[in-house]
Write a protein that holds these residues in place. Structure first.
Motif, mmCIF file in Angstrom:
data_model
loop_
_atom_site.group_PDB
_atom_site.id
_atom_site.type_symbol
_atom_site.label_atom_id
_atom_site.label_comp_id
_atom_site.label_asym_id
_atom_site.label_seq_id
_atom_site.Cartn_x
_atom_site.Cartn_y
_atom_site.Cartn_z
ATOM 1 N N GLU A 17 0.776 -1.181 -0.066
ATOM 2 C CA GLU A 17 -0.111 -0.068 0.085
ATOM 3 C C GLU A 17 0.830 1.286 -0.162
ATOM 4 O O GLU A 17 0.570 2.324 -0.719
ATOM 5 C CB GLU A 17 -1.191 0.084 1.283
ATOM 6 C CG GLU A 17 -1.971 1.009 1.180
ATOM 7 C CD GLU A 17 -2.791 0.944 2.577
ATOM 8 O OE1 GLU A 17 -3.685 1.852 2.613
ATOM 9 O OE2 GLU A 17 -2.734 0.250 3.326
ATOM 10 N N LEU A 18 1.988 1.255 0.768
ATOM 11 C CA LEU A 18 2.860 2.433 0.818
ATOM 12 C C LEU A 18 3.466 2.705 -0.573
ATOM 13 O O LEU A 18 3.627 3.766 -0.981
ATOM 14 C CB LEU A 18 3.636 2.263 1.874
ATOM 15 C CG LEU A 18 3.237 2.255 3.368
ATOM 16 C CD1 LEU A 18 4.326 1.960 4.529
ATOM 17 C CD2 LEU A 18 2.621 3.960 3.683
ATOM 18 N N GLU B 71 2.729 1.647 -3.547
ATOM 19 C CA GLU B 71 1.577 2.094 -4.428
ATOM 20 C C GLU B 71 1.665 3.510 -4.306
ATOM 21 O O GLU B 71 1.427 4.175 -5.421
ATOM 22 C CB GLU B 71 0.320 1.316 -4.353
ATOM 23 C CG GLU B 71 -0.646 1.638 -5.351
ATOM 24 C CD GLU B 71 -2.081 0.907 -4.948
ATOM 25 O OE1 GLU B 71 -2.838 1.592 -5.907
ATOM 26 O OE2 GLU B 71 -2.200 0.181 -4.229
ATOM 27 N N ASP B 72 1.348 4.176 -3.276
ATOM 28 C CA ASP B 72 1.479 5.324 -3.250
ATOM 29 C C ASP B 72 2.328 6.294 -3.556
ATOM 30 O O ASP B 72 2.453 7.472 -4.061
ATOM 31 C CB ASP B 72 1.098 5.792 -1.702
ATOM 32 C CG ASP B 72 0.905 7.344 -1.245
ATOM 33 O OD1 ASP B 72 0.039 7.884 -1.900
ATOM 34 O OD2 ASP B 72 1.501 7.791 -0.479
ATOM 35 N N CYS B 73 3.902 5.758 -3.595
ATOM 36 C CA CYS B 73 4.875 6.144 -3.922
ATOM 37 C C CYS B 73 5.226 6.057 -5.490
ATOM 38 O O CYS B 73 5.967 7.068 -6.113
ATOM 39 C CB CYS B 73 6.107 5.721 -3.217
ATOM 40 S SG CYS B 73 5.972 5.876 -1.521
ATOM 41 N N ASP C 31 4.658 6.681 -9.378
ATOM 42 C CA ASP C 31 4.137 7.725 -10.232
ATOM 43 C C ASP C 31 3.743 7.274 -11.366
ATOM 44 O O ASP C 31 3.243 7.840 -12.235
ATOM 45 C CB ASP C 31 5.034 8.889 -10.281
ATOM 46 C CG ASP C 31 6.414 8.327 -10.998
ATOM 47 O OD1 ASP C 31 6.377 7.230 -11.501
ATOM 48 O OD2 ASP C 31 7.107 9.501 -11.453
ATOM 49 N N LYS D 79 1.572 1.234 -10.358
ATOM 50 C CA LYS D 79 0.701 1.306 -9.375
ATOM 51 C C LYS D 79 -0.482 -0.007 -9.601
ATOM 52 O O LYS D 79 -0.915 -0.588 -8.698
ATOM 53 C CB LYS D 79 -0.284 2.718 -9.653
ATOM 54 C CG LYS D 79 0.426 4.014 -8.989
ATOM 55 C CD LYS D 79 -0.246 5.108 -9.120
ATOM 56 C CE LYS D 79 0.140 6.359 -8.374
ATOM 57 N NZ LYS D 79 0.486 6.257 -7.053
ATOM 58 N N SER E 13 -0.982 -2.760 -6.971
ATOM 59 C CA SER E 13 -2.231 -3.106 -6.363
ATOM 60 C C SER E 13 -2.668 -4.556 -6.614
ATOM 61 O O SER E 13 -3.371 -5.114 -5.677
ATOM 62 C CB SER E 13 -3.274 -1.979 -7.343
ATOM 63 O OG SER E 13 -4.603 -2.337 -6.814
ATOM 64 N N SER F 221 8.431 2.680 4.543
ATOM 65 C CA SER F 221 8.050 4.123 5.010
ATOM 66 C C SER F 221 9.349 5.061 4.575
ATOM 67 O O SER F 221 9.015 6.372 5.183
ATOM 68 C CB SER F 221 8.063 4.003 6.641
ATOM 69 O OG SER F 221 7.007 3.190 6.739
ATOM 70 N N LYS G 187 10.520 10.427 -4.403
ATOM 71 C CA LYS G 187 9.527 9.434 -3.647
ATOM 72 C C LYS G 187 9.212 8.285 -4.313
ATOM 73 O O LYS G 187 9.380 7.174 -3.798
ATOM 74 C CB LYS G 187 8.333 10.245 -3.721
ATOM 75 C CG LYS G 187 7.251 9.535 -2.599
ATOM 76 C CD LYS G 187 5.858 10.507 -2.547
ATOM 77 C CE LYS G 187 5.023 9.858 -1.711
ATOM 78 N NZ LYS G 187 3.701 10.279 -1.721
ATOM 79 N N THR G 188 9.510 8.086 -5.633
ATOM 80 C CA THR G 188 9.276 6.772 -6.342
ATOM 81 C C THR G 188 10.368 5.818 -6.349
ATOM 82 O O THR G 188 10.186 4.677 -6.301
ATOM 83 C CB THR G 188 9.240 6.920 -8.003
ATOM 84 O OG1 THR G 188 10.525 7.821 -8.521
ATOM 85 C CG2 THR G 188 8.341 8.019 -8.586
#
Length: 565
Positions: free
Chosen positions: A71-72, A74-76, A78, A83, A87, A133, A151-152
């Motif tokens: 989940e973390l 996937e959020d990172c 781009d 994604k 998922s 994280s 971030k990616t």
């Protein structure tokens, strides 16, 4: 004696993906997992059910951590495709969580009250979640990242920390499935094995690795190094998990587990050339002779040992090598019996013929003068730079330095120059290894070309082996292990309690097969031993002259057999 062989190209894996390269590079960890007492017992079907229950109870904690990490990640990410891929992997983990209870019902687990997490599981799950994280050395905290691109990187790092777990279980599933007897219907852990060897799990593992490769494409060399460190750390934590499983039942490995230095005598014997080394020592001596020889138009100083020119030496070495190879093949062919039947004494008699051949070949080397003029310092430097097989030095260092083992290590070698061996091992801090080999004769640090013969044939090796064994105290329990790679080692391999073959010598296999010797891969052999161990509850006894030799793919297998992780 071993004349320098012709060069053979190394077999190099062709996989280009990052995940594949890491898996190959960190093979040692996969071997350690395979040879863990837990996996050996599970593969044999003799693993106590409570031990298994405690292990798979930890799956819930692994799956929850993986779902949160995905989940973390996937959020990172781009990229929409990335994604979506993450998922799908996360949904697969959530489905596994739902199915987990039903999957283990047959083993009597009660998940109404969740099993507490153990320390080994906690280390791995905290590592994965910390990585997801953004708490990775060299990376800024996720809340303070300057750009979306920065971030990616977290997504790639997270996959780097999770992929080894998937690949390791996929690997174990396939290895253990290959040992399942189709006629054996009562193996208690067949369902567990089939789950991880299934096409579905193997496909998910490949998807995870493919995703790691794609997420890493745009990273710099320094960032790829970070992923490699994360991958390796994850592998080590997984190995720690397997070895942390508490077993109360007796196990066949590691061999040193119940070793008592006061009452037991552990004797480890090994060949040197192509067992410990990558290149045959005779090839090293030939190279030194040719490189340091005078040119044909050079005048040699008076009072020094007269040497052949470099061109003469090269031609002479070539002739000796060709003659040795041709006559060796003829000798092997002539000693093969018409009937396959294991009989140690018959084999001993046959190898006397090979011993006579080796002595004649050595005499030709001395008479040719190719070893004249070698400088002791050149030999010493070559020995110090000699490349040993991966894992060999590390294993021997741990064995000889462990005061609780008080083990004896002996090298029995055809090598013409014991000083070369001593230099190779002293450079690795192994001065305490006992070396039994031939010696070059020196005159003021320069070789006279003569060889002081001590060990030049299979018969010499077995006589040295027997003499060392006879010197052991009678009031101790002896365990002898011999590690070798050639026909010259065959008598010692079979006489030892455990004979381990490294490499793929065709002549060793040919002679062994024709004389009724069985070559058993080490891992399946240990699983079979564990079945016998668990069947009657008695101590597993290794006995020499059984006609069975175990084949190892490298020194990492031997390390795991003796010492575990």
């Amino acid at each position: 004696m071993a004349i320098p062989p012709k060069s053979v190209g190394a077999v190099i894996p062709t996989e280009d993906g990052l995940a594949s390269r890491f898996w190959i590079k960190f093979r040692r960890e996969s071997v350690l997992s395979l040879y863990s007492p837990f996996v050996i017992c599970l593969a044999s079907g003799s693993l106590e059910i409570d031990t298994f229950r405690h292990c798979i109870a930890q799956d819930v904690h692994f799956l929850k951590a993986f779902a949160q990490a995905y989940e973390l990640a996937e959020d990172c990410a781009d990229d929409d495709d990335a994604k979506l891929a993450i998922s799908k992997l996360r949904k697969g983990v959530l489905e596994a969580l739902k199915l987990h209870n039903s999957f283990v019902q047959e083993w009597g687990l009660d998940f109404v009250k969740e099993c507490p997490i153990n320390s080994a599981t906690l280390k791995y799950t905290e590592f994965v979640l910390a990585t997801a994280s953004g708490k990775v050395e060299g990376l800024k905290a996720p809340g303070k990242l300057d750009t979306p691109f920065e971030k990616t990187k977290i997504a790639a790092y997270t996959l780097g920390a999770m992929t080894p777990c998937m690949r390791l279980y996929a690997f174990l599933g396939k290895e253990l499935e290959a040992l399942l007897d189709p006629n054996e219907h009562d193996h208690p852990y067949k369902k567990w094995i089939r789950n991880y060897s299934s096409e579905g799990f193997q496909a998910t593992t490949l998807q995870t690795e493919d995703l790691l490769d794609k997420l890493s494409v745009s990273l710099t060399g320094e960032e790829l190094n970070i992923i490699e460190k994360l991958y390796h750390q994850a592998m080590k934590l997984e190995i720690e998990f397997f070895y942390a499983q508490t077993l109360t039942q007796p196990t066949v490995i590691p061999l040193t587990k119940e070793h008592d230095p006061a009452g037991d005598c552990l004797m480890i014997f090994s060949d040197f050339d192509l067992t410990c080394t990558v290149v045959d020592s005779s090839a090293i001596l030939a190279e030194i002779a040719i490189v340091t020889a005078p040119k044909s138009d050079q005048n040699q100083p008076e009072g020094q040992i007269t040497r052949m020119s470099s061109s003469e030496l090269r031609n002479t070495w070539g002739e000796l090598s060709q003659q040795y190879t041709e006559e060796y093949e003829q000798c092997i062919e002539s000693m093969l019996p018409s009937k396959k039947e294991f009989n140690y004494e018959t084999l001993h008699i046959a190898l006397e013929k090979l011993s006579d051949f080796e002595k004649r070949a050595n005499s030709r080397v001395i008479e040719s003068g190719v070893l004249k003029g070698l400088n002791f310092e050149d030999i010493k430097r070559a020995g110090e730079r000699l490349i040993l097989q991966d894992g060999c030095t590390n294993f021997l260092q741990k064995i000889v330095r462990d005061e609780n083992l008080n083990a004896n290590v002996h090298l029995l070698s055809y090598c013409w120059c014991g000083d070369l061996i001593r230099a190779a091992f002293s450079s690795g801090g192994l001065d305490v290894v006992n070396i039994h080999a031939n010696e070059l004769s020196f005159q003021e640090s320069v070789s006279t070309g003569e060889i002081i013969m001590e060990v030049q044939s299979p018969i010499d090796k077995i006589e040295a082996f027997d003499k060392i064994i006879q010197g052991c105290s009678d009031d101790k329990r002896n365990l002898t292990v011999y590690i070798g790679d050639s026909v010259g080692d065959l008598l010692c391999l079979l006489k030892a309690d455990i004979g381990i073959v490294i490499g793929s010598s065709s002549s060793l296999r040919t002679v062994g097969d024709q004389y009724g010797v069985s070559f058993v891969p080490l891992f399946p052999g240990l699983v079979k031993k564990q079945k016998e161990y668990g069947a009657d509850g008695s101590c597993c006894i290794w006995k020499g002259q059984s006609g069975i030799l175990y084949t190892a793919s490298g020194w990492d297998d031997i390390h795991a057999l003796f010492l575990g992780h």
